[in-house]
Design a protein around this motif. Structure first.
Motif, mmCIF file in Angstrom:
data_model
loop_
_atom_site.group_PDB
_atom_site.id
_atom_site.type_symbol
_atom_site.label_atom_id
_atom_site.label_comp_id
_atom_site.label_asym_id
_atom_site.label_seq_id
_atom_site.Cartn_x
_atom_site.Cartn_y
_atom_site.Cartn_z
ATOM 1 N N VAL A 28 0.858 -1.185 0.000
ATOM 2 C CA VAL A 28 0.000 0.000 0.000
ATOM 3 C C VAL A 28 0.896 1.238 0.000
ATOM 4 N N GLU A 29 0.674 2.136 -0.943
ATOM 5 C CA GLU A 29 1.398 3.404 -0.953
ATOM 6 C C GLU A 29 0.507 4.446 -0.296
ATOM 7 N N VAL A 30 1.078 5.193 0.620
ATOM 8 C CA VAL A 30 0.311 6.200 1.353
ATOM 9 C C VAL A 30 0.754 7.584 0.875
ATOM 10 N N VAL A 31 -0.185 8.387 0.422
ATOM 11 C CA VAL A 31 0.120 9.759 -0.002
ATOM 12 C C VAL A 31 -0.517 10.716 0.998
ATOM 13 N N VAL A 32 0.287 11.659 1.486
ATOM 14 C CA VAL A 32 -0.221 12.715 2.362
ATOM 15 C C VAL A 32 -0.109 14.025 1.590
ATOM 16 N N ARG A 33 -1.174 14.818 1.631
ATOM 17 C CA ARG A 33 -1.205 16.070 0.858
ATOM 18 C C ARG A 33 -1.542 17.245 1.762
ATOM 19 N N ASN A 34 -0.782 18.338 1.600
ATOM 20 C CA ASN A 34 -1.053 19.577 2.324
ATOM 21 C C ASN A 34 -1.630 20.655 1.410
ATOM 22 N N HIS A 89 -1.130 -0.248 -12.444
ATOM 23 C CA HIS A 89 -0.846 1.193 -12.391
ATOM 24 C C HIS A 89 -1.275 1.800 -11.055
ATOM 25 N N ASP A 90 -0.968 1.103 -9.963
ATOM 26 C CA ASP A 90 -1.194 1.630 -8.607
ATOM 27 C C ASP A 90 -2.579 2.266 -8.423
ATOM 28 N N PRO A 91 -3.651 1.485 -8.507
ATOM 29 C CA PRO A 91 -4.986 2.072 -8.342
ATOM 30 C C PRO A 91 -5.224 2.597 -6.922
ATOM 31 N N PHE A 104 11.431 17.148 -13.735
ATOM 32 C CA PHE A 104 11.656 16.103 -14.751
ATOM 33 C C PHE A 104 10.347 15.745 -15.449
ATOM 34 N N ARG A 105 9.284 15.495 -14.656
ATOM 35 C CA ARG A 105 7.993 15.109 -15.244
ATOM 36 C C ARG A 105 7.535 16.144 -16.271
ATOM 37 N N ARG A 106 7.700 17.427 -15.955
ATOM 38 C CA ARG A 106 7.134 18.512 -16.778
ATOM 39 C C ARG A 106 8.174 19.206 -17.651
ATOM 40 N N PRO A 113 13.311 14.046 -3.242
ATOM 41 C CA PRO A 113 12.559 14.850 -4.222
ATOM 42 C C PRO A 113 11.854 13.990 -5.283
ATOM 43 N N ASP A 114 12.178 12.686 -5.323
ATOM 44 C CA ASP A 114 11.419 11.777 -6.193
ATOM 45 C C ASP A 114 10.039 11.476 -5.609
ATOM 46 N N THR A 115 9.915 11.537 -4.301
ATOM 47 C CA THR A 115 8.685 11.080 -3.635
ATOM 48 C C THR A 115 7.950 12.195 -2.888
ATOM 49 N N CYS A 116 8.510 13.404 -2.926
ATOM 50 C CA CYS A 116 7.873 14.560 -2.263
ATOM 51 C C CYS A 116 7.697 15.674 -3.294
ATOM 52 N N ARG A 117 6.670 16.506 -3.122
ATOM 53 C CA ARG A 117 6.639 17.780 -3.842
ATOM 54 C C ARG A 117 7.111 18.843 -2.863
ATOM 55 N N LEU A 118 8.111 19.608 -3.290
ATOM 56 C CA LEU A 118 8.689 20.658 -2.451
ATOM 57 C C LEU A 118 8.724 21.947 -3.256
ATOM 58 N N VAL A 136 4.442 20.030 -0.094
ATOM 59 C CA VAL A 136 3.114 20.044 -0.725
ATOM 60 C C VAL A 136 2.434 18.680 -0.590
ATOM 61 N N ASP A 137 3.173 17.627 -0.918
ATOM 62 C CA ASP A 137 2.658 16.258 -0.752
ATOM 63 C C ASP A 137 3.823 15.272 -0.784
ATOM 64 N N PHE A 138 3.562 14.043 -0.394
ATOM 65 C CA PHE A 138 4.621 13.018 -0.424
ATOM 66 C C PHE A 138 3.998 11.636 -0.326
ATOM 67 N N LYS A 139 4.809 10.640 -0.700
ATOM 68 C CA LYS A 139 4.366 9.241 -0.702
ATOM 69 C C LYS A 139 5.257 8.430 0.243
ATOM 70 N N LEU A 140 4.626 7.582 1.035
ATOM 71 C CA LEU A 140 5.376 6.721 1.960
ATOM 72 C C LEU A 140 5.028 5.260 1.715
ATOM 73 N N VAL A 148 -3.241 21.091 -2.930
ATOM 74 C CA VAL A 148 -3.632 20.365 -4.154
ATOM 75 C C VAL A 148 -2.509 20.417 -5.191
ATOM 76 N N ALA A 149 -2.162 19.245 -5.733
ATOM 77 C CA ALA A 149 -1.178 19.175 -6.827
ATOM 78 C C ALA A 149 -1.342 17.826 -7.528
ATOM 79 N N GLY A 150 -0.691 17.691 -8.673
ATOM 80 C CA GLY A 150 -0.590 16.404 -9.361
ATOM 81 C C GLY A 150 -1.928 15.746 -9.613
ATOM 82 N N SER A 151 -2.020 14.465 -9.242
ATOM 83 C CA SER A 151 -3.209 13.683 -9.585
ATOM 84 C C SER A 151 -4.467 14.175 -8.866
ATOM 85 N N LEU A 152 -4.306 14.832 -7.721
ATOM 86 C CA LEU A 152 -5.502 15.338 -7.029
ATOM 87 C C LEU A 152 -6.099 16.515 -7.804
HETATM 88 N N1 UDP Z 1 4.373 9.692 -5.661
HETATM 89 C C1 UDP Z 1 5.417 8.794 -5.653
HETATM 90 N N2 UDP Z 1 5.286 7.616 -6.327
HETATM 91 C C2 UDP Z 1 4.175 7.284 -7.010
HETATM 92 C C3 UDP Z 1 3.105 8.207 -7.022
HETATM 93 C C4 UDP Z 1 3.233 9.396 -6.336
HETATM 94 O O1 UDP Z 1 6.445 9.046 -5.024
HETATM 95 O O2 UDP Z 1 4.117 6.187 -7.596
HETATM 96 C C5 UDP Z 1 4.496 10.959 -4.924
HETATM 97 C C6 UDP Z 1 4.635 12.162 -5.856
HETATM 98 O O3 UDP Z 1 5.983 12.471 -6.079
HETATM 99 C C7 UDP Z 1 3.943 13.260 -5.091
HETATM 100 C C8 UDP Z 1 2.867 12.519 -4.270
HETATM 101 O O4 UDP Z 1 3.297 11.158 -4.204
HETATM 102 O O5 UDP Z 1 4.838 13.868 -4.188
HETATM 103 C C9 UDP Z 1 1.483 12.592 -4.862
HETATM 104 O O6 UDP Z 1 1.535 12.175 -6.199
HETATM 105 P P1 UDP Z 1 0.271 12.270 -7.148
HETATM 106 O O7 UDP Z 1 -0.788 11.334 -6.681
HETATM 107 O O8 UDP Z 1 -0.113 13.690 -7.326
HETATM 108 O O9 UDP Z 1 0.769 11.631 -8.501
HETATM 109 P P2 UDP Z 1 1.633 12.245 -9.695
HETATM 110 O O10 UDP Z 1 0.765 13.264 -10.356
HETATM 111 O O11 UDP Z 1 2.863 12.795 -9.093
HETATM 112 O O12 UDP Z 1 1.905 11.036 -10.528
#
Ligand code: UDP
Length: 234
Positions: free
Chosen positions: A84-90, A123-125, A209-211, A190-195, A169-173, A92-96
């Motif tokens: 289980v991947e846990v995302v904490v958000r402070n 694809h990590d639902p 990198f993504r953008r 910085p791969d797993t956090c938005r700063l 902004v947000d991060f994944k654990l 709104v960004a990215g997929s939210l």
């Molecule tokens: N994230 C990650 N691995 C993943 C998906 C997300 O480390 O497989 C991190 C991502 O870097 C961001 C946060 O989790 O800090 C929230 O990501 P989001 O759901 O917005 O997905 P994204 O648009 O980044 O794919």
């Protein structure tokens, strides 16, 4: 070598309870469809994760970190990974932003915690508590502990980054079990956090990198230097 992932290699050690994690410079995004290299990323992610895991341990969050081995690698406890991947958000960004049709940067009145099933094929639902419990990925007590620890990590890291002029902004654990206890694993980088830089609003994370914003290496190194509190060689 036990396993090679997109950003890390895992090696066995003489001790069955520990493994060595080596951080690579390779970067992927969008489910592995975008690939590249961010020079020195492995070094930044190793040193940043080490510093943050040590900080979190001192604040009562159990982590898998044992010690740094060299520039790109650390010794960690061998966890039984909870898928289980846990995302904490402070904010709104990215997929939210996409999912709810909200402008990126919208403030949140309190943190949002989301859970995703760790599966490359699927694809990590996004999943909810029922999925996690009924599928047996975690027990109710483990799930409760995961959420408590994830929010605690946010409480520790948010002010830590703010002191360094960065907004978390947000991060994944990711969590796992070690001798029956829920322990924080994976990496915090910085791969797993938005700063976001609080003065300029600049993105100091993998979104560069993504953008295709450029300056990925410089941003990663800058984040590490702010964390380490000075200019260290990278
Ligand atoms: N994230 C990650 N691995 C993943 C998906 C997300 O480390 O497989 C991190 C991502 O870097 C961001 C946060 O989790 O800090 C929230 O990501 P989001 O759901 O917005 O997905 P994204 O648009 O980044 O794919």
């Amino acid at each position: 070598m036990l396993y090679e992932g997109k950003a890390k290699k895992i090696f066995a050690t003489a001790d069955a309870d520990t493994v060595l994690v080596e951080y690579k410079d390779e970067a992927t995004a969008f489910d592995g469809t975008k690939r590249g290299v961010i020079q020195s990323k492995g070094i930044v992610n190793n040193r940043m994760s080490a510093a943050l895991f040590a900080l979190l341990e001192s604040e009562g969050v159990p982590t898998h970190f044992i010690k740094t081995i060299d520039g790109r690698s650390m010794l960690v406890k061998r966890l039984q990974i909870i898928p289980v991947e846990v995302v904490v958000r402070n904010r709104v960004a990215g997929s939210l932003a996409t999912r709810l049709g909200l402008p990126e940067g919208t403030a949140l009145r309190s943190p949002i915690l989301e859970t995703y099933y760790k599966s490359d094929e699927l694809h990590d639902p996004m999943v909810c508590d029922s999925h996690i419990l009924v599928m047996g990925w975690a027990t109710p007590a483990q799930l409760q502990r995961i959420k408590e620890l994830a929010l605690r990590v946010n409480e520790v890291l948010r002010p830590f980054f703010l002191d360094r002029s960065l907004e978390l902004v947000d991060f994944k654990l990711e969590f796992g079990l070690y001798k029956g206890e829920v322990v924080l694993g994976d990496e915090i980088s910085p791969d797993t956090c938005r700063l976001w830089d609080i003065r300029t609003g600049e993105k100091m994370d993998k979104d560069r990198f993504r953008r295709d914003l450029g300056g990925e290496r410089e941003a990663y190194v800058e984040v590490l230097q702010r964390i380490e509190g000075g200019v260290h060689d990278v």
